[in-house]
Design an enzyme around this catalytic site. Structure first.
Site, mmCIF file in Angstrom:
data_model
loop_
_atom_site.group_PDB
_atom_site.id
_atom_site.type_symbol
_atom_site.label_atom_id
_atom_site.label_comp_id
_atom_site.label_asym_id
_atom_site.label_seq_id
_atom_site.Cartn_x
_atom_site.Cartn_y
_atom_site.Cartn_z
ATOM 1 N N CYS A 116 -12.115 -0.218 2.249
ATOM 2 C CA CYS A 116 -11.118 0.342 1.337
ATOM 3 C C CYS A 116 -11.026 1.842 1.573
ATOM 4 O O CYS A 116 -12.054 2.515 1.723
ATOM 5 C CB CYS A 116 -11.544 0.056 -0.103
ATOM 6 S SG CYS A 116 -10.407 0.681 -1.354
ATOM 7 N N HIS A 170 -6.605 -8.072 -2.207
ATOM 8 C CA HIS A 170 -7.330 -6.796 -2.302
ATOM 9 C C HIS A 170 -6.457 -5.744 -2.992
ATOM 10 O O HIS A 170 -6.895 -5.060 -3.928
ATOM 11 C CB HIS A 170 -7.742 -6.329 -0.897
ATOM 12 C CG HIS A 170 -8.455 -5.022 -0.867
ATOM 13 N ND1 HIS A 170 -9.807 -4.916 -0.616
ATOM 14 C CD2 HIS A 170 -8.007 -3.744 -1.060
ATOM 15 C CE1 HIS A 170 -10.159 -3.636 -0.665
ATOM 16 N NE2 HIS A 170 -9.079 -2.905 -0.918
ATOM 17 N N GLU A 171 -5.206 -5.632 -2.529
ATOM 18 C CA GLU A 171 -4.299 -4.630 -3.112
ATOM 19 C C GLU A 171 -3.908 -5.003 -4.546
ATOM 20 O O GLU A 171 -3.810 -4.137 -5.415
ATOM 21 C CB GLU A 171 -3.050 -4.459 -2.239
ATOM 22 C CG GLU A 171 -3.328 -4.007 -0.817
ATOM 23 C CD GLU A 171 -4.205 -2.772 -0.700
ATOM 24 O OE1 GLU A 171 -4.134 -1.897 -1.588
ATOM 25 O OE2 GLU A 171 -4.965 -2.679 0.275
ATOM 26 N N HIS A 202 -6.367 -3.861 -7.010
ATOM 27 C CA HIS A 202 -6.227 -2.431 -7.344
ATOM 28 C C HIS A 202 -5.283 -2.239 -8.531
ATOM 29 O O HIS A 202 -5.515 -1.379 -9.381
ATOM 30 C CB HIS A 202 -5.674 -1.636 -6.156
ATOM 31 C CG HIS A 202 -6.713 -1.192 -5.179
ATOM 32 N ND1 HIS A 202 -7.796 -0.414 -5.526
ATOM 33 C CD2 HIS A 202 -6.817 -1.405 -3.839
ATOM 34 C CE1 HIS A 202 -8.533 -0.171 -4.455
ATOM 35 N NE2 HIS A 202 -7.970 -0.765 -3.420
#
Length: 191
Positions: free
Chosen positions: A110, A158-159, A162
């Site tokens: 990341c 993953h994004e 966030h």
């Protein structure tokens, strides 16, 4: 243009906050944020740009990572069939997931994490998503629904995490017996 100095790091309070929905139609400011996110990811995959601007390579970048708490992120990644998945998602949702879980051998990385991490992050092998993607010709966010599998699915998840204030570092496990590796590493293959 976004460079590494614009990216906030682990420990910054914004990284653990839930991002706000983006108002549609897109404002000029939100369009520019989306454009710059994708521009960074593309630049970070260009060797000359990496050297010139000291960029860390990336396949995705969320708005929160530049301290903009809005539900949008860019991804620019090829799947194992060399199909390019290059999008800026706006207000994305995951509406269905596969039963199968997978992970990246060696773990995820990341741009907001400057340290080595140990452990594996479980991800769904395939996901069905909806939301909007930015059309750079019309500068509008157009509705979309699609299924992603393999590496693009992992990048999306993953994004997406966030946007919900979740860092992959909070989802690290020493092993994942019910998941399979996305690809074999030299350590996994038999001689």
């Amino acid at each position: 243009m976004i460079t590494m100095r614009n990216i906030i790091r682990e420990g910054h309070p914004s990284l653990t906050k839930k991002s706000e929905l983006v108002k549609l139609p897109l404002s000029k400011e939100d369009f520019e944020v989306g454009y710059s996110l994708l521009e960074y990811v593309k630049n970070s995959q260009d060797e000359a740009m990496v050297k010139k601007y000291k960029l860390r390579p990336s396949v995705g970048l969320a708005a929160v990572q530049i301290n903009v708490l809005k539900r949008m992120f860019a991804m620019h990644v090829e799947d194992f069939d060399n199909v390019l998945h290059s999008y800026v998602f706006v207000n994305p949702e995951i509406i269905a997931t596969s039963q199968e879980e997978t992970y990246i051998p060696g773990g995820e990385g990341c741009l907001s994490v400057d340290r080595e991490t140990e452990g594996l992050t479980p991800r769904f092998y395939a996901i069905k998503v909806k939301g909007h993607i930015i059309d750079f010709d019309t500068k509008e966010a157009k509705p979309v629904e699609m299924t992603l599998s393999g590496y693009p699915s992992i990048v999306f998840q993953h994004e997406f995490d966030h946007l919900n204030g979740i860092m992959f570092t909070t989802k690290l496990y020493p092993e994942l017996p019910k998941a399979f590796p996305l690809f074999e590493t030299e350590d996994d293959s038999e001689d």
